[in-house]
Motif scaffolding. Structure first.
Motif, PDB file in Angstrom:
ATOM      1  N   UNK A 208       6.985   8.129  10.704  1.00  0.00           N
ATOM      2  CA  UNK A 208       6.930   6.744  11.177  1.00  0.00           C
ATOM      3  C   UNK A 208       7.131   5.747  10.033  1.00  0.00           C
ATOM      4  N   UNK A 209       6.630   6.073   8.839  1.00  0.00           N
ATOM      5  CA  UNK A 209       6.868   5.185   7.698  1.00  0.00           C
ATOM      6  C   UNK A 209       8.364   5.093   7.398  1.00  0.00           C
ATOM      7  N   UNK A 210       9.045   6.240   7.392  1.00  0.00           N
ATOM      8  CA  UNK A 210      10.491   6.243   7.127  1.00  0.00           C
ATOM      9  C   UNK A 210      11.257   5.485   8.210  1.00  0.00           C
ATOM     10  N   UNK A 211      10.863   5.692   9.478  1.00  0.00           N
ATOM     11  CA  UNK A 211      11.560   5.024  10.574  1.00  0.00           C
ATOM     12  C   UNK A 211      11.342   3.511  10.511  1.00  0.00           C
ATOM     13  N   UNK A 212      10.118   3.097  10.208  1.00  0.00           N
ATOM     14  CA  UNK A 212       9.829   1.661  10.119  1.00  0.00           C
ATOM     15  C   UNK A 212      10.526   1.030   8.914  1.00  0.00           C
ATOM     16  N   UNK A 213      10.693   1.814   7.855  1.00  0.00           N
ATOM     17  CA  UNK A 213      11.407   1.324   6.683  1.00  0.00           C
ATOM     18  C   UNK A 213      12.885   1.120   7.015  1.00  0.00           C
TER      19      UNK A 213
ATOM     20  N   UNK B 173       0.846  -1.196   0.000  1.00  0.00           N
ATOM     21  CA  UNK B 173       0.000   0.000   0.000  1.00  0.00           C
ATOM     22  C   UNK B 173       0.876   1.238   0.000  1.00  0.00           C
ATOM     23  N   UNK B 174       0.438   2.263  -0.744  1.00  0.00           N
ATOM     24  CA  UNK B 174       1.226   3.495  -0.752  1.00  0.00           C
ATOM     25  C   UNK B 174       0.805   4.395   0.405  1.00  0.00           C
ATOM     26  N   UNK B 175       1.529   5.479   0.591  1.00  0.00           N
ATOM     27  CA  UNK B 175       1.308   6.363   1.728  1.00  0.00           C
ATOM     28  C   UNK B 175      -0.082   6.975   1.698  1.00  0.00           C
ATOM     29  N   UNK B 176      -0.577   7.319   0.520  1.00  0.00           N
ATOM     30  CA  UNK B 176      -1.898   7.948   0.406  1.00  0.00           C
ATOM     31  C   UNK B 176      -2.992   6.987   0.841  1.00  0.00           C
ATOM     32  N   UNK B 177      -2.930   5.740   0.391  1.00  0.00           N
ATOM     33  CA  UNK B 177      -3.976   4.786   0.762  1.00  0.00           C
ATOM     34  C   UNK B 177      -3.925   4.466   2.257  1.00  0.00           C
ATOM     35  N   UNK B 178      -2.721   4.389   2.829  1.00  0.00           N
ATOM     36  CA  UNK B 178      -2.590   4.156   4.271  1.00  0.00           C
ATOM     37  C   UNK B 178      -3.200   5.325   5.035  1.00  0.00           C
ATOM     38  N   UNK B 179      -2.911   6.549   4.597  1.00  0.00           N
ATOM     39  CA  UNK B 179      -3.432   7.741   5.256  1.00  0.00           C
ATOM     40  C   UNK B 179      -4.957   7.796   5.169  1.00  0.00           C
ATOM     41  N   UNK B 180      -5.517   7.500   4.001  1.00  0.00           N
ATOM     42  CA  UNK B 180      -6.979   7.531   3.839  1.00  0.00           C
ATOM     43  C   UNK B 180      -7.648   6.484   4.720  1.00  0.00           C
ATOM     44  N   UNK B 181      -7.046   5.299   4.843  1.00  0.00           N
ATOM     45  CA  UNK B 181      -7.618   4.261   5.694  1.00  0.00           C
ATOM     46  C   UNK B 181      -7.633   4.713   7.147  1.00  0.00           C
TER      47      UNK B 181
ATOM     48  N   UNK C  10       9.088  -2.524   7.787  1.00  0.00           N
ATOM     49  CA  UNK C  10       8.378  -2.429   6.513  1.00  0.00           C
ATOM     50  C   UNK C  10       9.378  -2.527   5.372  1.00  0.00           C
ATOM     51  N   UNK C  11       8.888  -3.003   4.241  1.00  0.00           N
ATOM     52  CA  UNK C  11       9.706  -3.044   3.029  1.00  0.00           C
ATOM     53  C   UNK C  11       9.110  -2.045   2.051  1.00  0.00           C
ATOM     54  N   UNK C  12       9.940  -1.196   1.480  1.00  0.00           N
ATOM     55  CA  UNK C  12       9.495  -0.178   0.536  1.00  0.00           C
ATOM     56  C   UNK C  12       9.944  -0.599  -0.850  1.00  0.00           C
ATOM     57  N   UNK C  13       8.971  -0.929  -1.712  1.00  0.00           N
ATOM     58  CA  UNK C  13       9.290  -1.394  -3.047  1.00  0.00           C
ATOM     59  C   UNK C  13       8.301  -0.793  -4.034  1.00  0.00           C
ATOM     60  N   UNK C  14       8.781  -0.114  -5.051  1.00  0.00           N
ATOM     61  CA  UNK C  14       7.969   0.518  -6.086  1.00  0.00           C
ATOM     62  C   UNK C  14       6.915   1.448  -5.485  1.00  0.00           C
ATOM     63  N   UNK C  15       7.362   2.294  -4.553  1.00  0.00           N
ATOM     64  CA  UNK C  15       6.530   3.313  -3.920  1.00  0.00           C
ATOM     65  C   UNK C  15       5.417   2.706  -3.061  1.00  0.00           C
ATOM     66  N   UNK C  16       5.525   1.440  -2.679  1.00  0.00           N
ATOM     67  CA  UNK C  16       4.532   0.778  -1.832  1.00  0.00           C
ATOM     68  C   UNK C  16       5.219   0.190  -0.612  1.00  0.00           C
ATOM     69  N   UNK C  17       4.480   0.193   0.501  1.00  0.00           N
ATOM     70  CA  UNK C  17       4.975  -0.362   1.753  1.00  0.00           C
ATOM     71  C   UNK C  17       4.313  -1.715   1.993  1.00  0.00           C
ATOM     72  N   UNK C  18       5.105  -2.722   2.352  1.00  0.00           N
ATOM     73  CA  UNK C  18       4.581  -4.031   2.723  1.00  0.00           C
ATOM     74  C   UNK C  18       5.235  -4.453   4.024  1.00  0.00           C
ATOM     75  N   UNK C  19       4.559  -5.331   4.751  1.00  0.00           N
ATOM     76  CA  UNK C  19       5.132  -5.836   5.998  1.00  0.00           C
ATOM     77  C   UNK C  19       6.292  -6.765   5.671  1.00  0.00           C
ATOM     78  N   UNK C  20       7.302  -6.704   6.493  1.00  0.00           N
ATOM     79  CA  UNK C  20       8.450  -7.592   6.312  1.00  0.00           C
ATOM     80  C   UNK C  20       8.058  -8.964   6.824  1.00  0.00           C
ATOM     81  N   UNK C  21       8.066  -9.960   5.968  1.00  0.00           N
ATOM     82  CA  UNK C  21       7.693 -11.319   6.356  1.00  0.00           C
ATOM     83  C   UNK C  21       8.892 -12.088   6.852  1.00  0.00           C
TER      84      UNK C  21
END
Length: 183
Positions: free
Chosen positions: A59-64, A32-40, A69-80
């Motif tokens: 917080x997104x930058x710190x978690x990255x 999910x990108x930052x905008x969709x996370x913010x809207x949710x 979190x993993x940041x790939x192609x402007x989207x954030x995903x949980x690190x599995x």
């Protein structure tokens, strides 16, 4: 202002928890990108602080950076658990070889050029080493030509010495026409 923040009920979870909940709820395979996370977050929790966008970005930058979190192609995903370990930029460092017990470390050399020794003799007092050929270095000096030398008379040498440097001036056309009219 500080009293408002203290008296305010803290029904809002921490931002890292909000971000993880939003990514799980959106459940997008690419993340999910930052905008969709913010809207949710805005739709679920209506009462957000005024600096919500700044807090979310921080917080997104710190978690990255921490690897949550993993940041790939402007989207954030949980690190599995099968995600590769987070690597920094550039070449990875060489593995350190452990030292044997009882080894003494020498002090590290300082960076840069070492300072000059004040007690060293000046360079001019050192003897010069000959190049071996006996000839001096560089281009040889120009020798003066003798008068009346090879292939010319003394008048041509004199004219060459008197002639000024540079390009000679143009011959005036008027002088040429007078000469040709007289003939």
């Amino acid at each position: 202002m500080a009293t408002d923040e203290v008296n305010k009920p803290s029904s809002l979870p921490s931002y890292p928890q909000l971000i993880i909940d939003a990514i799980e709820a959106l459940n997008d395979k690419n993340g999910s990108n930052k905008t969709s996370i913010s809207k949710y977050i805005e739709s679920k929790y209506g009462d957000l602080p005024a600096a919500h966008t700044n807090l979310l970005s921080h917080h997104l930058n710190r978690m990255k950076e921490t690897g949550e979190l993993i940041f790939l192609k402007n989207n954030y995903t949980k690190a599995g658990s099968n995600a590769p370990p987070r690597r920094g930029r550039g070449r990875p460092p060489k593995p350190k070889v452990p030292l044997p017990p009882g080894a003494i470390l020498s002090p590290a050399r300082p960076r840069g050029r070492p300072p000059k020794d004040p007690n060293a003799p000046p360079r001019s007092l050192k003897p010069k080493v000959a190049s071996g050929t006996g000839k001096p270095r560089g281009r040889p000096r120009k020798m003066a030509r003798p008068e009346g030398g090879i292939g010319g008379s003394s008048t041509t040498v004199m004219a060459a010495a008197v002639r000024p440097r540079g390009r000679p001036p143009k011959v005036k056309a008027l002088a040429l026409t007078e000469v040709s009219v007289e003939h």
